[in-house]
Design an enzyme around this catalytic site. Sequence first.
Site, PDB file in Angstrom:
ATOM      1  N   LEU A  36      37.848  51.551  40.067  1.00  0.00           N
ATOM      2  CA  LEU A  36      37.774  51.856  41.687  1.00  0.00           C
ATOM      3  C   LEU A  36      38.360  53.463  41.974  1.00  0.00           C
ATOM      4  CD1 LEU A  36      38.311  49.183  44.160  1.00  0.00           C
ATOM      5  CD2 LEU A  36      35.929  49.828  43.006  1.00  0.00           C
ATOM      6  N   ALA A  59      42.601  46.361  43.830  1.00  0.00           N
ATOM      7  CA  ALA A  59      43.359  47.130  44.813  1.00  0.00           C
ATOM      8  C   ALA A  59      44.379  47.524  43.868  1.00  0.00           C
ATOM      9  CB  ALA A  59      43.852  46.456  45.969  1.00  0.00           C
ATOM     10  N   TYR A 124      51.355  52.178  50.637  1.00  0.00           N
ATOM     11  CA  TYR A 124      50.604  51.082  49.994  1.00  0.00           C
ATOM     12  C   TYR A 124      49.892  50.896  51.393  1.00  0.00           C
ATOM     13  CZ  TYR A 124      48.870  46.380  49.524  1.00  0.00           C
ATOM     14  OH  TYR A 124      48.248  45.379  49.568  1.00  0.00           O
TER      15      TYR A 124
HETATM   16  N1  NAP Z   1      49.654  40.576  46.703  1.00  0.00           N
HETATM   17  C1  NAP Z   1      49.827  40.418  47.944  1.00  0.00           C
HETATM   18  O1  NAP Z   1      51.246  40.038  48.296  1.00  0.00           O
HETATM   19  C2  NAP Z   1      48.989  41.028  48.865  1.00  0.00           C
HETATM   20  C3  NAP Z   1      49.392  41.098  50.386  1.00  0.00           C
HETATM   21  C4  NAP Z   1      48.201  41.165  51.399  1.00  0.00           C
HETATM   22  C5  NAP Z   1      47.071  41.638  50.813  1.00  0.00           C
HETATM   23  N2  NAP Z   1      47.072  41.824  49.558  1.00  0.00           N
HETATM   24  C6  NAP Z   1      45.475  42.262  49.005  1.00  0.00           C
HETATM   25  O2  NAP Z   1      44.882  41.232  48.497  1.00  0.00           O
HETATM   26  C7  NAP Z   1      43.914  41.853  47.734  1.00  0.00           C
HETATM   27  C8  NAP Z   1      44.072  41.215  46.297  1.00  0.00           C
HETATM   28  O3  NAP Z   1      45.526  41.304  45.893  1.00  0.00           O
HETATM   29  P1  NAP Z   1      46.101  40.532  44.555  1.00  0.00           P
HETATM   30  O4  NAP Z   1      47.225  39.960  45.234  1.00  0.00           O
HETATM   31  O5  NAP Z   1      45.092  39.600  43.748  1.00  0.00           O
HETATM   32  O6  NAP Z   1      46.504  41.793  43.618  1.00  0.00           O
HETATM   33  P2  NAP Z   1      46.674  41.839  42.139  1.00  0.00           P
HETATM   34  O7  NAP Z   1      47.046  40.513  41.616  1.00  0.00           O
HETATM   35  O8  NAP Z   1      47.509  43.039  42.043  1.00  0.00           O
HETATM   36  O9  NAP Z   1      45.208  42.255  41.583  1.00  0.00           O
HETATM   37  C9  NAP Z   1      44.757  43.472  41.936  1.00  0.00           C
HETATM   38  C10 NAP Z   1      43.492  43.705  40.708  1.00  0.00           C
HETATM   39  O10 NAP Z   1      42.825  45.058  40.933  1.00  0.00           O
HETATM   40  C11 NAP Z   1      42.750  45.669  39.883  1.00  0.00           C
HETATM   41  N3  NAP Z   1      42.832  47.073  39.889  1.00  0.00           N
HETATM   42  C12 NAP Z   1      44.167  47.811  40.048  1.00  0.00           C
HETATM   43  N4  NAP Z   1      43.440  49.038  40.078  1.00  0.00           N
HETATM   44  C13 NAP Z   1      42.225  49.118  39.955  1.00  0.00           C
HETATM   45  C14 NAP Z   1      41.125  49.987  39.904  1.00  0.00           C
HETATM   46  N5  NAP Z   1      41.486  51.520  39.765  1.00  0.00           N
HETATM   47  N6  NAP Z   1      40.032  49.774  39.562  1.00  0.00           N
HETATM   48  C15 NAP Z   1      39.610  48.628  39.375  1.00  0.00           C
HETATM   49  N7  NAP Z   1      40.411  47.575  39.496  1.00  0.00           N
HETATM   50  C16 NAP Z   1      41.964  47.807  39.710  1.00  0.00           C
HETATM   51  C17 NAP Z   1      44.124  45.086  38.789  1.00  0.00           C
HETATM   52  O11 NAP Z   1      43.731  45.324  37.525  1.00  0.00           O
HETATM   53  P3  NAP Z   1      44.831  45.033  36.213  1.00  0.00           P
HETATM   54  O12 NAP Z   1      45.085  43.896  36.177  1.00  0.00           O
HETATM   55  O13 NAP Z   1      44.141  45.991  35.316  1.00  0.00           O
HETATM   56  O14 NAP Z   1      45.997  46.050  36.872  1.00  0.00           O
HETATM   57  C18 NAP Z   1      44.248  43.747  39.328  1.00  0.00           C
HETATM   58  O15 NAP Z   1      43.457  42.796  38.356  1.00  0.00           O
HETATM   59  C19 NAP Z   1      44.178  43.324  47.532  1.00  0.00           C
HETATM   60  O16 NAP Z   1      43.251  44.002  48.321  1.00  0.00           O
HETATM   61  C20 NAP Z   1      45.486  43.408  48.084  1.00  0.00           C
HETATM   62  O17 NAP Z   1      45.788  44.728  48.448  1.00  0.00           O
HETATM   63  C21 NAP Z   1      47.592  41.533  48.480  1.00  0.00           C
END
Ligand code: NAP
Length: 291
Positions: A36, A59, A124
Site C-alpha cells: 500500500l 494497515a 497512528y
Molecule cells: N489491531 C488492533 O488492535 C486494531 C484496533 C483497531 C483497528 N484496527 C484496524 O483493523 C485493521 C486490521 O488490523 P489487524 O489487527 O489485522 O492488523 P495486523 O495484524 O497488524 O495486520 C496488518 C497487515 O497489514 C500489512 N501491511 C502493513 N504494511 C503494509 C503495506 N505497506 N502494504 C500492504 N500491507 C501492509 C501487514 O503486513 P506484514 O504482515 O508484512 O507486516 C499485516 O499483514 C487495520 O485497518 C487496523 O488499523 C486494528
Amino acid sequence: MRILLTGRNGQVGLELSRSLAPLGELVAYDRAELDLASPDRIVAAVRSVKPAVLVNAAAYTAVDRAEREPEAAHAVNARGVAVLAEEARRAGALLIHYSTDYVFDGTKDAPYVEEDAPHPLNVYGQSKLAGERAIREADCAHLILRTSWVYAERGANFFLTVRRLLGEKEELRVVADQVGAPTFAGALADATAKLLKDRGAQELGERRGVYHATASGSTSWHGFATAIARLEGVERRVRVVAIPSEAYPTVARRPRNSRLSNDKLQRQLGVALPPWEVSLAACHARLARPS
Ligand SMILES: NC(=O)c1ccc[n+]([C@@H]2O[C@H](COP(=O)([O-])OP(=O)(O)OC[C@H]3O[C@@H](n4cnc5c(N)ncnc54)[C@H](OP(=O)(O)O)[C@@H]3O)[C@@H](O)[C@H]2O)c1
C-alpha cells in the site's frame, strides 16, 4: 462476485481469507504482492483484478513505532488508502475499510457514536483518520468499519502476550483505567462476510458511511487479562494486579475511553458482533484444539 483482499496475513486479513472465500472469487494479496506504500502497485492490482468489492485489511498498525515513523504510517494508512479509494471509485467497486477507536481522544464518558467528532491522540490515529477522510473525499461506495482492541490466535496482540506471560510470571500488572471492547478478528471477519452476504455490494454502497463494529460489551485491559487468566485456569497461581495508565507509560498516548456504540450497525445493517467474553472463549478454544 470478485473480491480483492489486501493484508491477507494480518489478524483480520487471515480471518477474512476464510470468511470471504465462500462469497465468490477471492483474490487475496499480502504485503509483498500488494504494497500500500506503492501507489503504482495499487493501481496495477485493482485494474488487473477488476473487483466488485475491495476489502482493505492492510494497515500500518505499530501504534508506538508510528510516533517516530509518521511518514511511514501516513504513506500506508492515508495516502495508500486514498489511492485504493480512487481506484474503487474508478472501477465502481465497493471499498470495505477498517478504522479504529484511536480516532477519538477518549474524553467522552459514554460510548462513542459515529457522529462524534474525532480527535486522535497519536500519529497512528491521525493517519487512520486521514485515511477515512480520503475515502469520503474520493466518494467511492464504501463502508468504514471502526473496530477496537483486535486479537486473534496469531499475530502480535494483547491476548497472546498475556497468555505467554501468565505461563512465565506470578504477577501481572495491567492497566485498569482504559476501557474498550476486545474484538476477535474472526468475529469481525464473520460480520464483514455477513454484511456482504445479506445486503450485497450494491445496497452497502447505497448505505455508505462509517459504522462502529466491535464486540458487544466492554472491559478494561485488566478485565481482559483477568478473563484470559480464568480461561487458562491460572487465576489462583498468577495475580493480575490493576494499575493506572501512569504506571505503564507508552510512547504513544492512548484514549481512556475506547468504547464504540454499535447501534448504527445493528439498526441499519442488522449485524452485531458477539459479546467479547463469548468470542474470547471461542478463540481460546481454537488454540486448545490440535490443528
Ligand atoms: N489491531 C488492533 O488492535 C486494531 C484496533 C483497531 C483497528 N484496527 C484496524 O483493523 C485493521 C486490521 O488490523 P489487524 O489487527 O489485522 O492488523 P495486523 O495484524 O497488524 O495486520 C496488518 C497487515 O497489514 C500489512 N501491511 C502493513 N504494511 C503494509 C503495506 N505497506 N502494504 C500492504 N500491507 C501492509 C501487514 O503486513 P506484514 O504482515 O508484512 O507486516 C499485516 O499483514 C487495520 O485497518 C487496523 O488499523 C486494528
